[in-house]
Enzyme design. Structure first.
Site, short mmCIF file in Angstrom:
data_model
loop_
_atom_site.label_atom_id
_atom_site.label_comp_id
_atom_site.label_asym_id
_atom_site.label_seq_id
_atom_site.Cartn_x
_atom_site.Cartn_y
_atom_site.Cartn_z
N CYS A 232 -4.43 -1.06 -2.09
CA CYS A 232 -4.53 0.40 -2.23
C CYS A 232 -5.46 0.67 -3.41
O CYS A 232 -5.19 0.22 -4.53
CB CYS A 232 -3.13 0.95 -2.51
SG CYS A 232 -3.07 2.71 -2.83
N ASN A 233 -6.55 1.38 -3.16
CA ASN A 233 -7.49 1.70 -4.24
C ASN A 233 -6.82 2.58 -5.29
O ASN A 233 -7.05 2.42 -6.48
CB ASN A 233 -8.69 2.47 -3.68
CG ASN A 233 -9.58 1.62 -2.80
OD1 ASN A 233 -10.60 1.12 -3.24
ND2 ASN A 233 -9.19 1.43 -1.55
N THR A 234 -5.99 3.52 -4.83
CA THR A 234 -5.36 4.46 -5.75
C THR A 234 -4.39 3.74 -6.69
O THR A 234 -4.37 4.00 -7.90
CB THR A 234 -4.63 5.57 -4.95
OG1 THR A 234 -5.48 6.02 -3.91
CG2 THR A 234 -4.25 6.72 -5.83
N CYS B 116 -10.83 3.82 0.17
CA CYS B 116 -9.40 3.96 0.46
C CYS B 116 -9.11 3.03 1.64
O CYS B 116 -9.88 3.01 2.62
CB CYS B 116 -9.08 5.41 0.83
SG CYS B 116 -7.41 5.66 1.49
N THR B 117 -8.03 2.27 1.55
CA THR B 117 -7.80 1.25 2.57
C THR B 117 -7.36 1.84 3.91
O THR B 117 -7.31 1.14 4.92
CB THR B 117 -6.76 0.21 2.08
OG1 THR B 117 -5.56 0.90 1.70
CG2 THR B 117 -7.31 -0.58 0.92
N TYR C 23 -0.34 8.62 -2.22
CA TYR C 23 -0.35 8.40 -3.67
C TYR C 23 -1.47 9.20 -4.34
O TYR C 23 -1.39 9.51 -5.52
CB TYR C 23 -0.61 6.92 -3.98
CG TYR C 23 0.55 5.96 -3.82
CD1 TYR C 23 1.74 6.33 -3.21
CD2 TYR C 23 0.43 4.65 -4.31
CE1 TYR C 23 2.78 5.42 -3.07
CE2 TYR C 23 1.47 3.74 -4.18
CZ TYR C 23 2.64 4.12 -3.56
OH TYR C 23 3.66 3.21 -3.43
N GLY C 24 -2.50 9.48 -3.55
CA GLY C 24 -3.72 10.09 -4.11
C GLY C 24 -3.51 11.44 -4.77
O GLY C 24 -4.35 11.90 -5.53
N ASP D 177 0.87 -1.18 0.00
CA ASP D 177 0.00 0.00 0.00
C ASP D 177 0.90 1.23 0.00
O ASP D 177 2.10 1.12 0.29
CB ASP D 177 -0.91 0.00 1.26
CG ASP D 177 -1.80 1.24 1.33
OD1 ASP D 177 -2.27 1.71 0.27
OD2 ASP D 177 -2.01 1.77 2.45
N SER D 178 0.33 2.39 -0.28
CA SER D 178 1.09 3.64 -0.19
C SER D 178 1.53 3.89 1.24
O SER D 178 2.35 4.77 1.48
CB SER D 178 0.21 4.80 -0.63
OG SER D 178 -0.88 4.92 0.27
N1 DGL Z 1 -4.58 3.36 1.04
C1 DGL Z 1 -4.54 4.13 -0.18
C2 DGL Z 1 -5.80 3.88 -0.99
O1 DGL Z 1 -6.48 2.91 -0.77
C3 DGL Z 1 -4.24 5.55 0.16
C4 DGL Z 1 -3.89 6.36 -1.03
C5 DGL Z 1 -2.96 7.51 -0.80
O2 DGL Z 1 -1.82 7.28 -0.41
O3 DGL Z 1 -3.38 8.63 -1.10
O4 DGL Z 1 -6.14 4.60 -1.91
#
Ligand code: DGL
Length: 264
Positions: A76-78, A186-187, A45-46, A13-14
């Protein structure tokens, strides 16, 4: 090298939020070995461009493949919505991604209004736009960027006055509409559920995709003959390239989990 069922599942994940997915996977598949990477140094990451997200996802994947991971969960969704098709094209292992659960919400809504809280990178992605366009003639999808939430969680400020202010601001947008489902895209956000539920009240159901991802991981492992048949508990390794205490704190219930710093 050919993967065998004893090899670990790689999860990235980010940052620390993907541990909400790791927890679901670990609960469903306790004898799997897992390696979790928190790319917190580069979070969020977003706010990054699609190319940056792809390059960071490649970096994380290569690290996990060098550790002989048999399957990669993009927790991570992003990263999923921006990079998973590139990863699937480039590497020859199964990838599991996570996308906002707007489809299940749209099937269950009775008010025909659902809310989604996600990062800008997810809401602006082509993959998300494609899914939401398919649904938008039947239901009204109210989108809100969770500006600043990931940053506070990454600083260890899950319960803080700043978090309360931000959540009240973001959630107020949904309260103007008659939503009955709020999708967390978002996780990192499942860690906010108690605080969000307090603001929106008990009538609105909050849904995230964590359990669905764990079930899909199991299905794909079975299909590829990669399910760990060893009866013993698996090992779980966690790495962070920033302050490892933040990750440690989120894993406090998992006594055997330990986090190492890694410069990646
Ligand atoms: N956990 C990431 C997600 O699900 C966070 C994204 C981010 O770092 O902005 O999108």
């Amino acid at each position: 090298m050919k993967s065998t069922y004893n090899n670990p599942i790689g999860i990235f994940d980010s940052g620390v939020g993907g541990t909400s997915i790791w927890k679901e996977i670990h609960q469903l598949l306790p004898n799997e070995n897992t390696i979790y990477l928190a790319d917190s140094k580069y979070a969020p990451y977003g706010l990054k461009s699609k190319d940056e997200i792809i390059n960071l996802s490649i970096k994380n994947t290569e690290y996990l493949l060098n550790k002989n991971c048999k399957l990669i969960v993009v927790a991570c969704n992003t990263a999923t919505t921006n990079a998973i098709s590139h990863l699937r094209e480039k590497y020859n292992v199964p990838f599991i991604g996570i996308e906002p659960a707007i489809k299940p919400a749209s099937l269950n809504t009775t008010t025909n209004n659902i809310g989604i809280l996600a990062t800008r990178g997810t809401l602006n992605s082509l993959l998300f736009a494609t899914t939401s366009n398919q649904l938008s003639d039947k239901i009204n999808i109210i989108e809100q960027v969770g500006e600043g939430l990931v940053e506070l969680i990454e600083k260890g400020q899950l319960y803080s006055p700043n978090m309360t202010i931000l959540l009240n601001k973001h959630i107020a947008v949904f309260l103007k509409f008659n939503i009955d489902y709020l999708v967390l895209g978002c996780t990192h956000y499942p860690y906010l559920i108690p605080q969000i539920q307090k603001i929106i009240g008990s009538e609105i159901r909050i849904i995230d995709s964590g359990y669905a991802v764990a079930k899909q991981t199991k299905r794909v492992l079975e299909k590829n003959n990669l399910l760990n048949l060893n009866g013993a508990d698996g090992y779980n390794k966690f790495y962070s390239n920033a302050d490892k205490k933040i990750l440690d704190d989120l894993l406090y219930q998992h006594k055997k989990a330990s986090v190492d710093f890694l410069d990646f």
